[in-house]
Motif scaffolding. Structure first.
Motif, PDB file in Angstrom:
ATOM      1  N   TRP A  90      34.061  47.897 -17.577  1.00 12.63           N
ATOM      2  CA  TRP A  90      32.837  47.880 -18.383  1.00 12.63           C
ATOM      3  C   TRP A  90      31.719  47.095 -17.699  1.00 12.63           C
ATOM      4  O   TRP A  90      30.541  47.429 -17.805  1.00 12.63           O
ATOM      5  N   SER A  91      32.123  46.038 -17.002  1.00  8.75           N
ATOM      6  CA  SER A  91      31.103  45.186 -16.372  1.00  8.75           C
ATOM      7  C   SER A  91      30.332  45.910 -15.275  1.00  8.75           C
ATOM      8  O   SER A  91      29.227  45.496 -14.905  1.00  8.75           O
ATOM      9  N   LEU A  92      30.861  47.002 -14.737  1.00  7.81           N
ATOM     10  CA  LEU A  92      30.161  47.754 -13.699  1.00  7.81           C
ATOM     11  C   LEU A  92      28.954  48.508 -14.237  1.00  7.81           C
ATOM     12  O   LEU A  92      28.063  48.888 -13.473  1.00  7.81           O
ATOM     13  N   GLU A  93      28.931  48.747 -15.556  1.00  4.25           N
ATOM     14  CA  GLU A  93      27.859  49.512 -16.208  1.00  4.25           C
ATOM     15  C   GLU A  93      27.715  50.901 -15.602  1.00  4.25           C
ATOM     16  O   GLU A  93      26.629  51.488 -15.545  1.00  4.25           O
ATOM     17  N   LEU A  94      28.868  51.441 -15.137  1.00  6.65           N
ATOM     18  CA  LEU A  94      28.869  52.786 -14.576  1.00  6.65           C
ATOM     19  C   LEU A  94      29.434  53.820 -15.546  1.00  6.65           C
ATOM     20  O   LEU A  94      29.314  55.027 -15.306  1.00  6.65           O
ATOM     21  N   PHE A  95      30.064  53.318 -16.611  1.00  8.93           N
ATOM     22  CA  PHE A  95      30.754  54.214 -17.533  1.00  8.93           C
ATOM     23  C   PHE A  95      30.269  53.977 -18.952  1.00  8.93           C
ATOM     24  O   PHE A  95      29.988  52.843 -19.350  1.00  8.93           O
ATOM     25  N   ILE A 116      38.025  57.761 -18.350  1.00  7.85           N
ATOM     26  CA  ILE A 116      36.672  57.191 -18.304  1.00  7.85           C
ATOM     27  C   ILE A 116      35.645  58.305 -18.465  1.00  7.85           C
ATOM     28  O   ILE A 116      35.891  59.459 -18.106  1.00  7.85           O
ATOM     29  N   LEU A 117      34.495  57.916 -18.993  1.00  9.01           N
ATOM     30  CA  LEU A 117      33.362  58.821 -19.133  1.00  9.01           C
ATOM     31  C   LEU A 117      32.208  58.231 -18.323  1.00  9.01           C
ATOM     32  O   LEU A 117      31.685  57.167 -18.663  1.00  9.01           O
ATOM     33  N   GLU A 118      31.881  58.910 -17.235  1.00  9.38           N
ATOM     34  CA  GLU A 118      30.847  58.386 -16.337  1.00  9.38           C
ATOM     35  C   GLU A 118      29.463  58.500 -16.965  1.00  9.38           C
ATOM     36  O   GLU A 118      29.150  59.461 -17.647  1.00  9.38           O
ATOM     37  N   ARG A 119      28.647  57.456 -16.688  1.00 11.21           N
ATOM     38  CA  ARG A 119      27.240  57.542 -17.092  1.00 11.21           C
ATOM     39  C   ARG A 119      26.541  58.520 -16.149  1.00 11.21           C
ATOM     40  O   ARG A 119      26.855  58.594 -14.958  1.00 11.21           O
ATOM     41  N   PRO A 120      25.543  59.262 -16.649  1.00  6.59           N
ATOM     42  CA  PRO A 120      24.813  60.181 -15.771  1.00  6.59           C
ATOM     43  C   PRO A 120      23.966  59.409 -14.759  1.00  6.59           C
ATOM     44  O   PRO A 120      23.523  58.289 -15.012  1.00  6.59           O
ATOM     45  N   THR A 121      23.747  60.031 -13.611  1.00  3.09           N
ATOM     46  CA  THR A 121      22.952  59.442 -12.535  1.00  3.09           C
ATOM     47  C   THR A 121      21.550  60.043 -12.536  1.00  3.09           C
ATOM     48  O   THR A 121      21.379  61.243 -12.749  1.00  3.09           O
ATOM     49  N   LEU A 144      13.375  52.677 -11.235  1.00  7.81           N
ATOM     50  CA  LEU A 144      13.822  54.034 -11.573  1.00  7.81           C
ATOM     51  C   LEU A 144      13.996  54.849 -10.292  1.00  7.81           C
ATOM     52  O   LEU A 144      13.275  55.815 -10.031  1.00  7.81           O
ATOM     53  N   LYS A 145      14.954  54.465  -9.506  1.00  6.28           N
ATOM     54  CA  LYS A 145      15.182  55.121  -8.231  1.00  6.28           C
ATOM     55  C   LYS A 145      16.307  56.133  -8.345  1.00  6.28           C
ATOM     56  O   LYS A 145      17.176  56.022  -9.209  1.00  6.28           O
ATOM     57  N   LYS A 146      16.270  57.100  -7.471  1.00  5.63           N
ATOM     58  CA  LYS A 146      17.299  58.126  -7.461  1.00  5.63           C
ATOM     59  C   LYS A 146      18.672  57.489  -7.253  1.00  5.63           C
ATOM     60  O   LYS A 146      18.853  56.629  -6.398  1.00  5.63           O
ATOM     61  N   THR A 151      21.247  54.222 -18.569  1.00  2.41           N
ATOM     62  CA  THR A 151      21.841  53.526 -19.712  1.00  2.41           C
ATOM     63  C   THR A 151      20.797  53.406 -20.813  1.00  2.41           C
ATOM     64  O   THR A 151      19.599  53.588 -20.583  1.00  2.41           O
ATOM     65  N   GLU A 152      21.283  53.075 -22.000  1.00  2.00           N
ATOM     66  CA  GLU A 152      20.368  52.880 -23.121  1.00  2.00           C
ATOM     67  C   GLU A 152      19.422  51.715 -22.839  1.00  2.00           C
ATOM     68  O   GLU A 152      18.237  51.755 -23.168  1.00  2.00           O
ATOM     69  N   SER A 153      19.978  50.673 -22.227  1.00  4.64           N
ATOM     70  CA  SER A 153      19.134  49.513 -21.935  1.00  4.64           C
ATOM     71  C   SER A 153      18.081  49.838 -20.883  1.00  4.64           C
ATOM     72  O   SER A 153      16.952  49.343 -20.939  1.00  4.64           O
ATOM     73  N   LEU A 154      18.409  50.694 -19.890  1.00  5.33           N
ATOM     74  CA  LEU A 154      17.428  51.093 -18.880  1.00  5.33           C
ATOM     75  C   LEU A 154      16.260  51.816 -19.531  1.00  5.33           C
ATOM     76  O   LEU A 154      15.095  51.538 -19.230  1.00  5.33           O
ATOM     77  N   ILE A 155      16.557  52.725 -20.436  1.00  2.00           N
ATOM     78  CA  ILE A 155      15.502  53.477 -21.110  1.00  2.00           C
ATOM     79  C   ILE A 155      14.663  52.552 -21.983  1.00  2.00           C
ATOM     80  O   ILE A 155      13.432  52.606 -21.980  1.00  2.00           O
ATOM     81  N   ALA A 156      15.336  51.683 -22.739  1.00  2.00           N
ATOM     82  CA  ALA A 156      14.625  50.774 -23.632  1.00  2.00           C
ATOM     83  C   ALA A 156      13.758  49.784 -22.843  1.00  2.00           C
ATOM     84  O   ALA A 156      12.600  49.524 -23.204  1.00  2.00           O
ATOM     85  N   ASN A 157      14.307  49.245 -21.765  1.00  2.34           N
ATOM     86  CA  ASN A 157      13.549  48.281 -20.961  1.00  2.34           C
ATOM     87  C   ASN A 157      12.339  48.933 -20.296  1.00  2.34           C
ATOM     88  O   ASN A 157      11.263  48.329 -20.199  1.00  2.34           O
ATOM     89  N   THR A 158      12.517  50.170 -19.829  1.00  2.00           N
ATOM     90  CA  THR A 158      11.410  50.892 -19.208  1.00  2.00           C
ATOM     91  C   THR A 158      10.295  51.136 -20.215  1.00  2.00           C
ATOM     92  O   THR A 158       9.110  50.943 -19.929  1.00  2.00           O
TER      93      THR A 158
END
Length: 889
Positions: A90-95, A116-121, A144-146, A151-158
C-alpha cells in the motif's frame, strides 16, 4: 480454488480485517481450532506457494520479490508477516486494492494468492482555458508527467493547486474540472483533461474604513499600497483583490498608525462583501487608540560604544512623536544590508553575536520610556573563508577581491563590499552571489564564511552596429574577459582559450565604407599579483578614406586617398585608500602617428605629410556602483581625466605667429578666388596658395601640442523596487598652450547619435546624444580649398541625461531591461561661443539585452526637439532610431 464470502485477507481502512478473515478460514476448514485458536495467537505454517494475480504492467516475480515472502519460510497465520506485506504494498501508492487469499492447506503447508488492482498510469494531459506557453509550467508544478500513477489525492491536489493559483492572481471565481478516460493505446493507462475557467478578475468596488478619526480615509487608502479600488484613470496599479497582498497591506496600515504615534492601533475586523461575480467591497474597522510620544531612552549593557555615540545613530529625541517603524529601523533595518542602524554599527566592528532589543519600561499618560538593552557578546573573528562554484575562474582572482580575510574582525559591511567587488568582475552572476555564515561559535568568537558563486560567460563575440556618416558602422571582435596569459603555451588550457586569471585580451575590427580600425588590447588588473594595479597595453591602426558626394547625393569613397593613424598606449591604474577605497588613480602614456596621403577636410588643410602626438593622461575616478555592473541599483561613477602633450613651441625657434598670420592671409585669398577659379592665372595662383597652405599647416602641426580636460559623472538611485534612475553629466574641453598655433585638428568632440565609433577617424571622441543623427550636433566650417562646409569638431561640449531603467529579467542567460530617457547637450568651437544652457534636447525609450556571448544589444527610439547643426537643417530633428550593439551599460 474454493472461495467463500469471508475467505479474503484484505487490508482496507480496518487494520484488523486480515486477521479476522484468516481466522474464519481456519475455523471453516478445521473446526477443532475453535477451542485453541485466538486472534492473538496464530498458527505457524510453512509457505508452500505464493501466486500473484491481477497484474497488468508489472512482472509477477518482481512483486513476489518485493513482498519478501519466500517459499519454505515459516509464517504465522494470522500474523505480522502478512500484515507487513500488505502495508508495504500500500505504501507504494501503485495499487488501488491489495488482497491476500488462502487457497489450500496441505498438512503444515499453506498456499496463498496475492491479488492486486493496479492504479492507472497517466499517458497524457490536455489543459484548456490557459495560454499554451503556460501549459508546461502547470504540468511541471503539479508533476503531471507521463507515467505518473493517477490517484484521488493527485486529482484533488491538482485541482486545489490550480484554483488557489488563480485566486492568488485575483480570479476569485476560478473553477477547475478534471476528468480521466481510458487510453487504449497502452496497457492500463488513462488520459487526463483539465478544464480551467478563470472567470473575470474580481475588482474592488469600494474600500470603507470605520473607527478612524485621527487619520483620514485618504491617508489610510494610501497605506494600502497593493489594494486599490477601481478607477478609470488608474492603469499602473490594478484594482484586483489578492488575499496575500491584502494581508500585507493590513500590516502596512498598522505601520502607518505606528509612524504617527498610535502604537495601540489595530484592525478589529476586515470584511469581504461580495457585490456580484466581478466586484467586491472591503470594509475595514480599526481602533486607533491614543497618540504617544518618546520619553527617556536609556542604553543598558553597552561598553564598546558610549551612550552619545549610540544616540547619534539612533537619532530619536525625547518628546518626539512615537514612531514604532522608525525605532525598529534604527535598531535593525532589514530592507538595506548597509543601513545606518545600531545592529550594523556593532556587526561592522566585529560583534556578530550582539543583540539589541528595545524594551518599554514605562508608559505614563502619553509618554513611553525605553531601555535599549544590548548584549554585545564576544568580539568575532573570521576563521575560514571559502568560495564554491568557480569552475573557470582561479581562486586567487576571487580571494584578492574579497574584503573578508581569515583572522580579520567580522564586518557585515566588508561582506556587502565583497559581494559588490565580485559582481563588478563580470565573471559571475551578480544576482546569485550568496555569502553563507557557517559554524558560528559564540564561545570562541569565530565564524566561517562561504561564498557561493555561479559562473557567467566572460568571453564575448563583440558586435557593434549603427548607421552614421552616410553608411553602416560595424564592429567585429573577440573579447576574452577572463584570460590567462601565463597559460598561453599550455595546450591543455585551451577551452577554447586559456581562462581563469581575470585578464582581458581583445581583438577588434571596426569598419564602414569610409574607414577601418584594427586594435589589440591587453589588460592585467593585478600587475605583480599583490596589489590592485591595472596594466593596460593597446595597439591600434586606423585608416580614413576620402569621400565625395555624387550628383544623387550618395557618398563616393576614394580609397586611393586618405590618412592613417598608428597608435600605441601604455597605462597603469592603481586603487588607492584615500579619500576612500573606491578611488583609482591612473596614468597613461600614448603615441599616435597621423599619416596623410592627398587628403583634406575642414579640420586640417594639409593633404600630405604627417603629425605626431606624444601625450600623457592623468585620471582620477571613483566607482561605487553596484552590485552588478550590467544593471547597477545604487552608487555612482565619477571620472576626471587630464591629457597633456609637451609644450614644444616653448623650446622651438619657429615663429608660429608669422606662420599663423600667413595661414590666415592665404585662407582669405583662397576664399576670394573661390574653389573654381575662372582664369588660368587664378587657377595657378590657387594651386600655389593651396600648396603653400598645406606646407605651413604641416609645419604648424608637425608636433601636436594640446591639453584636454574631461569629466563624467553617473549616479544610480533606486526609486521603487528595482526601478532605477540614472543621472548623467559630462563635460569636455580641448585647449592649446600657444594661441599662435591654435587648437589641434585632432582629439575633438563630435556630439549626436548612438555614440558608436570610438577610437575612429582622426582621434575624435563620439558623444552619444540620442534623437539626432550621428555627429549632427557638431559645428561646421567652410574648407577654403574645397569650398565645402565640413564638420569642424567641437573643442568643448557638455551633456546631461536622465534615464529610468527597469529590469524585465536579470537571469545569467540574458539580462533585459527597459528604459526611458531625457537628454540634452551641445558642442561648441570655443569658450567664447560656449553657453551651458544652449542645449539640444531629446527624449525617448529603449530596450537593452545583455547576453554573455554577445555583450550588450539594444535599440532606442529618440525624438530630437531642436534643429541640428548641419547646414540647411530646419525644424526639429524628429524621431531617430538607434541600434546599440556593444555600447556602454
Amino acid at each position: 480454488m474454493e472461495r467463500l464470502a469471508n475467505n479474503s485477507i484484505k487490508r482496507t481502512t480496518k487494520t484488523l480485517q486480515p486477521y479476522l478473515t484468516l481466522l474464519l478460514l481456519l475455523l471453516y476448514f478445521n473446526p477443532s481450532l475453535a477451542q485453541d485458536t485466538s486472534f492473538e495467537n496464530g498458527k505457524r505454517y510453512i509457505l508452500g506457494g505464493l501466486s500473484v494475480t491481477g497484474l497488468q504492467s508489472y512482472n509477477e516475480q518482481t512483486v513476489k520479490t518485493y513482498t519478501g515472502l519466500r517459499v519454505g519460510q515459516q509464517i504465522t497465520v494470522p500474523g505480522d508477516e502478512i500484515s507487513a506485506v500488505i502495508k508495504k504494498l500500500w505504501s507504494l501508492e501503485l495499487f488501488s486494492d491489495v488482497s491476500m487469499y488462502y487457497t489450500r492447506i496441505e498438512g503444515d503447508k499453506i498456499f496463498l494468492e496475492l491479488n492486486i488492482l493496479e492504479r492507472p498510469t497517466l499517458s497524457k494531459v490536455t489543459i484548456y482555458g490557459v495560454k499554451k506557453r503556460k501549459v508546461d509550467d502547470i504540468i511541471n508544478d503539479t508533476d503531471l508527467k507521463k507515467g505518473k500513477k493517477i490517484t484521488e489525492s493527485l486529482i484533488a491536489n491538482t485541482k486545489n493547486y490550480l484554483q488557489n493559483k488563480y485566486k492568488k492572481q485575483g480570479f476569485l471565481n476560478a473553477k477547475v474540472n478534471i476528468a480521466t478516460a481510458k487510453d487504449t493505446s497502452d496497457t492500463n493507462t488513462q488520459s487526463m483533461v483539465i478544464n480551467v475557467n478563470k472567470g473575470d478578475k474580481v475588482k474592488i468596488r469600494s474600500i470603507v474604513f470605520e473607527g478612524n478619526e485621527k487619520l483620514s480615509n485618504k491617508r489610510l487608502k494610501k497605506a494600502l499600497k497593493n489594494t486599490k479600488k477601481k478607477k478609470l484613470y488608474r492603469f499602473w496599479k490594478k484594482s484586483k483583490y489578492i488575499e496575500a497582498d491584502f494581508e500585507e497591506d493590513l500590516s502596512n496600515l498598522i505601520d502607518t498608525y505606528a509612524e504617527r504615534g498610535y502604537r495601540d492601533a489595530r484592525v478589529l475586523s476586515d470584511t469581504f462583501i461580495k457585490v456580484n461575480e466581478n466586484n467586491i467591497d472591503l470594509k475595514i474597522k480599526v481602533e486607533e487608540g491614543n497618540k504617544y510620544y518618546f520619553g527617556d531612552i536609556n542604553f543598558v549593557g553597552n561598553s564598546v560604544y558610549t551612550d552619545r555615540q549610540l544616540n547619534q545613530v539612533l537619532g530619536i529625541r525625547k518628546g518626539e512623536t512615537y514612531n514604532g517603524v522608525l525605532l525598529k529601523k534604527r535598531i535593525a533595518d532589514d530592507t538595506k544590508p548597509d543601513a545606518i542602524d545600531l545592529t550594523n554599527l556593532y556587526q561592522n566592528n566585529g560583534y556578530l553575536f550582539s543583540s539589541i532589543n528595545p524594551v518599554e519600561v514605562s508608559a505614563v499618560n502619553d509618554t513611553i520610556d525605553f531601555e535599549i538593552r544590548i548584549i554585545e557578546g564576544k568580539e568575532t573573528f573570521l576563521n575560514h573563508v571559502t568560495v564554491v562554484g568557480n569552475d573557470k575562474t582561479n581562486d586567487h582572482v576571487i580571494f584578492r577581491e574579497l574584503r573578508t580575510r581569515p583572522g580579520q574582525k567580522y564586518s557585515k559591511d566588508n561582506i556587502v563590499r565583497s559581494i559588490r567587488e565580485l559582481g563588478q568582475l563580470g565573471f559571475f552572476d551578480a544576482e546569485q552571489i550568496a555569502p553563507d555564515i557557517q559554524n558560528p561559535d559564540p564561545n570562541a568568537g569565530t565564524v566561517d564564511i562561504k561564498y557561493s558563486l555561479v559562473e557567467s560567460g566572460s568571453s564575448q563575440i563583440e558586435l557593434q552596429g549603427g548607421f552614421g556618416g552616410g553608411g553602416f558602422i560595424g564592429t567585429l571582435g573577440l573579447s576574452f574577459n577572463n584570460f590567462s596569459l601565463q597559460n598561453i603555451f599550455n595546450g591543455k588550457a585551451y577551452k577554447p582559450v586559456p581562462m581563469g586569471d581575470g585578464q582581458t585580451f581583445a581583438l577588434r575590427l571596426q569598419a564602414s565604407r569610409s574607414f577601418r580600425v584594427y586594435s589589440l588590447n591587453f589588460s592585467e588588473p593585478w600587475l605583480g599579483g599583490k596589489k590592485p594595479v591595472r596594466f593596460n597595453l593597446s595597439l591600434s591602426r586606423t585608416q580614413q578614406f576620402a569621400t565625395n558626394f555624387d550628383n544623387r547625393g550618395r557618398i563616393d569613397v576614394d580609397r586611393s586617398r586618405g590618412f592613417a593613424i598608428t597608435g600605441v598606449s601604455l597605462g597603469l591604474a592603481k586603487r588607492v585608500q584615500w579619500p576612500d577605497d573606491f578611488f583609482t588613480v591612473s596614468h597613461a602614456l600614448s603615441y599616435q602617428l597621423y599619416d596623410f596621403n592627398d587628403f583634406n577636410n575642414g579640420l586640417f588643410n594639409f593633404g600630405n605629410g604627417s603629425s605626431n602626438s606624444l601625450n600623457y593622461t592623468f585620471g582620477i575616478s571613483r566607482s561605487s556602483q553596484g552590485p552588478s555592473r550590467i544593471f547597477p541599483l545604487s552608487g555612482s561613477n565619477f571620472e576626471f581625466t587630464a591629457k597633456f602633450t609637451p609644450p614644444y613651441s616653448l623650446f622651438s625657434n619657429k615663429d608660429f605667429r608669422a606662420i599663423r598670420t600667413r595661414i590666415d592671409e592665404i585662407t582669405q585669398d583662397l576664399f576670394d578666388i573661390g574653389p573654381n577659379p575662372g582664369t588660368i592665372e587664378e587657377q595657378l595662383e590657387f594651386e600655389d596658395l593651396s600648396d603653400e597652405l598645406e606646407r605651413l599647416e604641416e609645419e604648424r602641426f608637425k608636433l601636436l601640442e594640446f591639453y584636454k580636460i574631461k569629466f563624467r559623472g553617473d549616479w544610480y538611485t533606486q526609486l521603487v523596487d528595482k526601478l532605477v534612475l540614472r543621472t548623467n553629466a559630462e563635460f569636455g574641453f580641448l585647449g592649446s598652450y600657444n594661441n599662435d598655433i591654435g587648437d589641434v585638428p585632432f582629439e575633438r568632440f563630435f556630439v549626436g547619435g548612438d555614440g558608436l565609433g570610438n577610437f575612429t577617424l582622426d582621434g575624435r571622441e563620439i558623444i552619444q546624444l540620442r534623437g539626432y543623427e550621428n555627429s549632427s550636433l557638431t559645428p561646421f566650417i567652410i574648407n577654403p580649398i574645397t569650398g565645402r562646409q565640413e564638420q569642424d569638431g567641437g573643442t568643448i561640449y557638455n551633456k546631461f541625461s536622465l534615464e529610468l531603467r527597469y529590469p524585465l529579467t536579470l537571469k545569467p542567460a540574458a539580462s533585459i531591461y527597459a528604459l526611458s530617457f531625457l537628454e540634452a547637450g551641445n558642442a561648441f568651437n570655443n569658450f567664447s561661443d560656449f553657453n551651458p544652457f544652449e542645449l539640444k534636447r531629446s527624449a525617448g525609450v529603449g530596450l537593452r539585452i545583455f547576453m554573455p556571448a554577445f555583450g550588450l544589444l539594444g535599440i532606442d527610439f529618440g525624438y530630437g526637439f531642436d534643429t541640428d547643426a548641419r547646414p540647411g537643417s530646419v525644424g526639429p530633428s524628429g524621431w531617430q532610431t538607434h541600434f546599440i550593439i556593444g555600447q556602454q551599460f
